[in-house]
Design a protein around this motif. Structure first.
Motif, PDB file in Angstrom:
ATOM      1  N   LEU A  37       0.832  -1.209   0.000  1.00 48.30           N
ATOM      2  CA  LEU A  37       0.000   0.000   0.000  1.00 48.30           C
ATOM      3  C   LEU A  37       0.864   1.256   0.000  1.00 48.30           C
ATOM      4  N   ASP A  38       1.961   1.221   0.736  1.00 48.72           N
ATOM      5  CA  ASP A  38       2.883   2.363   0.756  1.00 48.72           C
ATOM      6  C   ASP A  38       3.462   2.615  -0.636  1.00 48.72           C
ATOM      7  N   ARG A  39       3.799   1.529  -1.339  1.00 48.76           N
ATOM      8  CA  ARG A  39       4.373   1.657  -2.678  1.00 48.76           C
ATOM      9  C   ARG A  39       3.353   2.225  -3.658  1.00 48.76           C
ATOM     10  N   ILE A  40       2.127   1.760  -3.564  1.00 47.44           N
ATOM     11  CA  ILE A  40       1.071   2.269  -4.440  1.00 47.44           C
ATOM     12  C   ILE A  40       0.838   3.748  -4.178  1.00 47.44           C
ATOM     13  N   GLU A  41       0.805   4.125  -2.892  1.00 46.64           N
ATOM     14  CA  GLU A  41       0.596   5.538  -2.528  1.00 46.64           C
ATOM     15  C   GLU A  41       1.760   6.395  -3.045  1.00 46.64           C
ATOM     16  N   GLU A  42       2.960   5.866  -2.957  1.00 48.88           N
ATOM     17  CA  GLU A  42       4.148   6.592  -3.441  1.00 48.88           C
ATOM     18  C   GLU A  42       4.053   6.850  -4.943  1.00 48.88           C
ATOM     19  N   GLN A  75       1.433   9.530  -5.662  1.00 43.71           N
ATOM     20  CA  GLN A  75       1.930  10.865  -5.346  1.00 43.71           C
ATOM     21  C   GLN A  75       2.900  11.371  -6.415  1.00 43.71           C
ATOM     22  N   GLN A  76       3.660  10.444  -6.995  1.00 41.16           N
ATOM     23  CA  GLN A  76       4.609  10.814  -8.044  1.00 41.16           C
ATOM     24  C   GLN A  76       3.965  10.837  -9.423  1.00 41.16           C
ATOM     25  N   LYS A  77       2.669  10.537  -9.470  1.00 42.53           N
ATOM     26  CA  LYS A  77       1.895  10.510 -10.717  1.00 42.53           C
ATOM     27  C   LYS A  77       2.527   9.580 -11.760  1.00 42.53           C
ATOM     28  N   LYS A  78       2.957   8.410 -11.249  1.00 37.28           N
ATOM     29  CA  LYS A  78       3.528   7.397 -12.123  1.00 37.28           C
ATOM     30  C   LYS A  78       2.525   6.273 -12.339  1.00 37.28           C
ATOM     31  N   SER A  79       2.673   5.599 -13.458  1.00 36.92           N
ATOM     32  CA  SER A  79       1.777   4.475 -13.733  1.00 36.92           C
ATOM     33  C   SER A  79       2.140   3.285 -12.846  1.00 36.92           C
ATOM     34  N   LEU A  80       1.159   2.422 -12.617  1.00 40.48           N
ATOM     35  CA  LEU A  80       1.361   1.259 -11.772  1.00 40.48           C
ATOM     36  C   LEU A  80       1.452   0.001 -12.635  1.00 40.48           C
ATOM     37  N   ASP A  81       2.539  -0.722 -12.498  1.00 38.28           N
ATOM     38  CA  ASP A  81       2.645  -2.043 -13.104  1.00 38.28           C
ATOM     39  C   ASP A  81       2.068  -3.020 -12.082  1.00 38.28           C
ATOM     40  N   SER A 114      -0.453 -14.056  -7.795  1.00 34.24           N
ATOM     41  CA  SER A 114      -0.265 -12.733  -8.390  1.00 34.24           C
ATOM     42  C   SER A 114      -0.966 -12.623  -9.739  1.00 34.24           C
ATOM     43  N   THR A 115      -0.942 -13.696 -10.524  1.00 36.46           N
ATOM     44  CA  THR A 115      -1.617 -13.677 -11.823  1.00 36.46           C
ATOM     45  C   THR A 115      -3.125 -13.567 -11.644  1.00 36.46           C
ATOM     46  N   THR A 116      -3.677 -14.328 -10.694  1.00 30.22           N
ATOM     47  CA  THR A 116      -5.118 -14.262 -10.441  1.00 30.22           C
ATOM     48  C   THR A 116      -5.523 -12.873  -9.959  1.00 30.22           C
ATOM     49  N   MET A 117      -4.732 -12.281  -9.078  1.00 28.69           N
ATOM     50  CA  MET A 117      -5.047 -10.935  -8.596  1.00 28.69           C
ATOM     51  C   MET A 117      -4.987  -9.912  -9.727  1.00 28.69           C
ATOM     52  N   THR A 118      -4.010 -10.089 -10.619  1.00 31.27           N
ATOM     53  CA  THR A 118      -3.888  -9.162 -11.749  1.00 31.27           C
ATOM     54  C   THR A 118      -5.111  -9.239 -12.649  1.00 31.27           C
ATOM     55  N   ILE A 123       3.595  -5.239  -8.921  1.00 37.41           N
ATOM     56  CA  ILE A 123       3.272  -4.877  -7.535  1.00 37.41           C
ATOM     57  C   ILE A 123       2.718  -6.077  -6.769  1.00 37.41           C
ATOM     58  N   VAL A 124       1.714  -6.750  -7.338  1.00 39.32           N
ATOM     59  CA  VAL A 124       1.154  -7.898  -6.624  1.00 39.32           C
ATOM     60  C   VAL A 124       2.144  -9.061  -6.618  1.00 39.32           C
ATOM     61  N   GLY A 125       3.045  -9.108  -7.613  1.00 35.97           N
ATOM     62  CA  GLY A 125       4.090 -10.128  -7.622  1.00 35.97           C
ATOM     63  C   GLY A 125       5.051  -9.932  -6.458  1.00 35.97           C
ATOM     64  N   CYS A 126       5.396  -8.677  -6.173  1.00 37.74           N
ATOM     65  CA  CYS A 126       6.254  -8.384  -5.019  1.00 37.74           C
ATOM     66  C   CYS A 126       5.535  -8.741  -3.721  1.00 37.74           C
ATOM     67  N   TYR A 127       4.238  -8.452  -3.677  1.00 35.13           N
ATOM     68  CA  TYR A 127       3.456  -8.768  -2.479  1.00 35.13           C
ATOM     69  C   TYR A 127       3.427 -10.274  -2.225  1.00 35.13           C
ATOM     70  N   THR A 128       3.092 -11.060  -3.254  1.00 34.94           N
ATOM     71  CA  THR A 128       3.010 -12.510  -3.057  1.00 34.94           C
ATOM     72  C   THR A 128       4.392 -13.110  -2.779  1.00 34.94           C
ATOM     73  N   THR A 129       5.442 -12.511  -3.338  1.00 34.00           N
ATOM     74  CA  THR A 129       6.797 -12.977  -3.036  1.00 34.00           C
ATOM     75  C   THR A 129       7.102 -12.782  -1.562  1.00 34.00           C
ATOM     76  N   ASP A 130       6.731 -11.607  -1.014  1.00 34.37           N
ATOM     77  CA  ASP A 130       6.953 -11.343   0.411  1.00 34.37           C
ATOM     78  C   ASP A 130       6.133 -12.290   1.283  1.00 34.37           C
ATOM     79  N   VAL A 131       4.887 -12.554   0.861  1.00 36.16           N
ATOM     80  CA  VAL A 131       4.019 -13.447   1.638  1.00 36.16           C
ATOM     81  C   VAL A 131       4.593 -14.859   1.657  1.00 36.16           C
ATOM     82  N   ILE A 132       4.926 -15.390   0.478  1.00 30.03           N
ATOM     83  CA  ILE A 132       5.440 -16.750   0.399  1.00 30.03           C
ATOM     84  C   ILE A 132       6.811 -16.845   1.071  1.00 30.03           C
TER      85      ILE A 132
END
Length: 449
Positions: A160-165, A168-174, A311-315, A178-187
């Motif tokens: 969530l912090d990364r998405i908010e960042e 704020q920087q008005k950058k596109s979200l891959d 991550s693929t299912t979430m995407t 993002i969800v791949g990094c999340y599931t990597t941290d979870v696993i």
């Protein structure tokens, strides 16, 4: 003169191969079984080395054609290999569950000495599979999942912090990254007890190896082709399809974690701890404990299957929500209401009680199944119920999950994203085996097999 002889030899060899392949395409005719005739040299599949769609669509097309002809099952050809394809959900039920004793394996031809990380429950067969399954069955109880729920929430904070960042920087979200990094941290946390810090450290070992594992490699295309259509070649020429650096990383990670915990008497509620406890229990019972490599193999498939399918299912789920505002609004209202009922918190019981969320996830899995096909191998001769068709021992049996999930008989207007299909009043109106995102029966992939 030598050139002419070479040309003649090549022509004779090509003719011999062509005749041999065409002869193999008579297999189902000779057994008087319902089938589709081979449509080309490649059987009922497209040339695997130039097609852009792949085997999953070849099987779906064959599924649709067999159903159009009124068959509940039928034979097809993958190159020279005769394959039996289940079409009707009740036939799928026979293969996957009721008559599982005939179809317990997947016909694995993997050389585990060459690929030690491949010696996991998904690939194992026979007694090694049954033994490992018994050991791992207690791993994914609802109680253990509930214990890990707080870890899932904690890993969500950096996301969530990364998405908010980025906002704020008005950058596109891959979003896939993002969800791949999340599931990597979870696993990484739930399986290995390690903080991966995928959002803070782009060069973290787990994040780097996640990319390496899923990166396309020509060797995997060759292995997949040979596994289904020329499995004997894999036995003669064992391929190493898990790169050495990935193998070294995962075995090294498990070794470090186990040594650290043993030396410091540390326990955690995670997958590695369960495997270590199983190891200690085996020693106490006088049985052969799992080796370090076996533990690493089980952890490896848990890591790969966990982060990538999730991550693929979430995407895909977020993609559908973006294009279906009414579904998004309804889901958001359910989430807000549930959190309000739980003091503004997201709880395990609260998530489990969200019926519409469950429908959204299941509809995503219907349209985008993580496993587009299932495959089994007939262990001994088997006569299909109410038919004269006998599948000989060694016959490959396939189920097209895409074919089932896009069957208009069970899912009218199948291209439409409609979570209502999985509400209680609707999901019981169709066969259970018409929805198989993770398979079914003893080798159900959602049960870690």
């Amino acid at each position: 003169m030598v050139l002419v002889e070479l040309i003649i030899f090549a022509a004779v060899a090509a003719t011999f191969v062509y005749c041999y392949i065409k002869r193999s395409h008579k297999y189902w005719d000779e057994r008087n079984a319902p089938h589709l005739s081979a449509k080309s040299f490649w059987g009922n599949m497209e040339n695997p080395f130039i097609t852009k769609k792949g085997l999953k669509y070849d099987l779906k097309n064959a599924h649709d054609e067999l159903k159009r002809l009124g068959y509940k099952h039928g034979g097809i050809y993958l190159f020279k290999q005769p394959v039996y394809l289940c079409v009707d959900p009740e036939v799928c039920k026979l293969i996957l569950t009721k008559d599982f004793q005939y179809f317990g394996g997947r016909g694995s031809t993997i050389d585990y000495k060459t690929n030690p990380l491949a010696e996991h429950l998904f690939n194992l067969e026979g007694e090694p599979w049954r033994s490992m399954r018994v050991k791992l069955t207690p791993t994914f109880t609802s109680g253990k999942m509930k214990q890990m729920f707080d870890t899932l929430l904690a890993c969500g904070i950096p996301m969530l912090d990364r998405i908010e960042e980025l906002i704020q920087q008005k950058k596109s979200l891959d979003i896939k990254e993002i969800v791949g990094c999340y599931t990597t941290d979870v696993i990484g946390s739930c399986a290995f007890g390690l903080e991966c810090n995928s959002f803070k450290d782009p060069n973290s070992e787990f994040r780097k190896n996640r990319r390496n594992v899923i990166s396309p490699r020509p060797i995997l295309v060759i292995v997949a082709f040979l596994r289904f259509v020329m499995p004997a070649v894999l036995k003669i020429l064992p391929f190493k399809f898990i790169p050495q650096d990935i193998e070294d990383f995962f075995i090294g990670a498990i070794k470090n974690v186990t040594e650290h915990r043993s030396g410091n008497k540390i326990r955690r509620n995670d997958f590695v701890q369960i495997l270590l406890d199983l190891q200690e229990k085996a020693k106490a019972d006088g049985q052969e404990p799992m080796t370090l490599t076996e533990i690493a193999a089980q952890s490896f498939v848990f890591f790969v299957a966990g982060f990538e399918t999730s991550s693929t299912t979430m995407t895909f789920c977020l993609h559908e929500l973006a294009f279906n505002q009414d579904v998004q609004d309804k889901l958001r209202n359910e989430i807000r209401k549930t959190m309000q009922e739980n003091g503004g918190k997201l709880t395990y019981d609260g998530v489990m009680g969200m019926k519409y969320l469950d429908g959204v996830v299941n509809e995503t899995l219907r349209k985008y199944p993580p496993l587009p096909m299932l495959f089994r191998k007939c262990d001994r001769d088997y006569t299909l119920k109410d038919t004269n068709t006998t599948l000989e021992a060694g016959t490959n049996v396939f189920i097209s999950i895409l074919g089932l999930h896009y069957d208009e008989e069970y899912y009218p207007n199948p291209e439409k994203f409609a979570p209502e299909r999985f509400m209680d009043e609707n999901k019981h109106s169709r066969p259970q085996y018409a929805h198989l995102p993770f398979g079914e029966g003893p080798r159900n992939r959602s049960r870690y097999v």
